[in-house]
Design a protein around this motif. Structure first.
Motif: not given
Length: 232
Positions: A98-101, A167-171, A176-184, A198-202
């Protein structure tokens, strides 16, 4: 999509979009667990959609893949100057894009798998069970079969959703994400095993562990507290 709106008496921040998980709906994941009440008390308007083919939202004739559903979510918030997003399980997978759109200010991704979760599901076996046949021998397919045949669910539409999603695998990729993000993640949740990747990617994101398995973490007060603190 069917969307429930909740308004605070006094606004003190951007609206919050709550995105539910697979084979569930906004009422089950968010309303019964007290999220609109907690967020409106904090001065936030709340949007709680039912994803296509889930809850009160019909199955479209077109794709039920991630790109199509994310486009629907983007349209939902297109008139807003900014929005905070909280996604759980499949909702978090969709919210990743979503942040990209959309005008996302802050993002919470909870109960999310870093891998494609539907890749090994035997959809035919799940549909056989839905039609009154024997239970699938594969544990994951058996779990999915139970989910899509729960009361009020549309097994055929949800099976099509599985096929379109894989058919559209999560990759996920870095950047891809550059907004402040929290994983839980729940400490006993097998779905979110490996969420650290995933945390390492943001850059700058945080990870909070809360009690419970996949369902228990969603309903834990610690999850709600971690989100409210992050959204500020």
């Amino acid at each position: 999509m069917a969307v429930r709106h909740f308004a605070p008496e006094t606004v003190s921040g951007p609206p919050v979009l709550l995105v539910h998980g697979f084979a569930s709906d906004g009422h089950t994941d968010w309303i019964t667990t007290g999220w609109p009440a907690a967020l409106t008390a904090a001065g936030r308007e709340v949007l709680v959609p039912d994803l296509p083919a889930h809850g009160s939202s019909p199955a479209p004739s077109g794709s039920l893949g991630a790109a199509a559903i994310t486009s629907e979510l983007t349209r939902l918030v297109s008139g807003l100057s900014e929005v905070d997003v909280v996604g759980y399980s499949l909702g978090a997978r969709l919210a990743w894009d979503l942040p990209a759109q959309a005008p996302v200010r802050r993002l919470v991704l909870a109960g999310v798998s870093p891998f494609e979760p539907f890749g090994t599901v035997d959809v035919a076996a799940a549909l056989t069970f839905a039609g009154g046949g024997k239970a699938p021998s594969d544990p994951l397919t058996g779990m999915i079969a139970q989910m899509i045949t729960a009361p009020g669910r549309n097994p055929a539409a949800l099976a099509r959703c599985i096929e379109d999603l894989r058919a559209e695998p999560f990759a996920p990729v870095a950047g891809a994400v550059s907004v402040p993000t929290r994983f839980v993640a729940g400490v006993e949740d097998p779905v979110s095993q490996g969420i650290e990747t995933l945390v390492e990617l943001v850059p700058g994101s945080s990870l909070v562990r809360v009690p419970g398995d996949h369902g228990g973490a969603l309903r834990s007060p610690e999850f709600k507290a971690a989100v409210l603190e992050f959204l500020g």
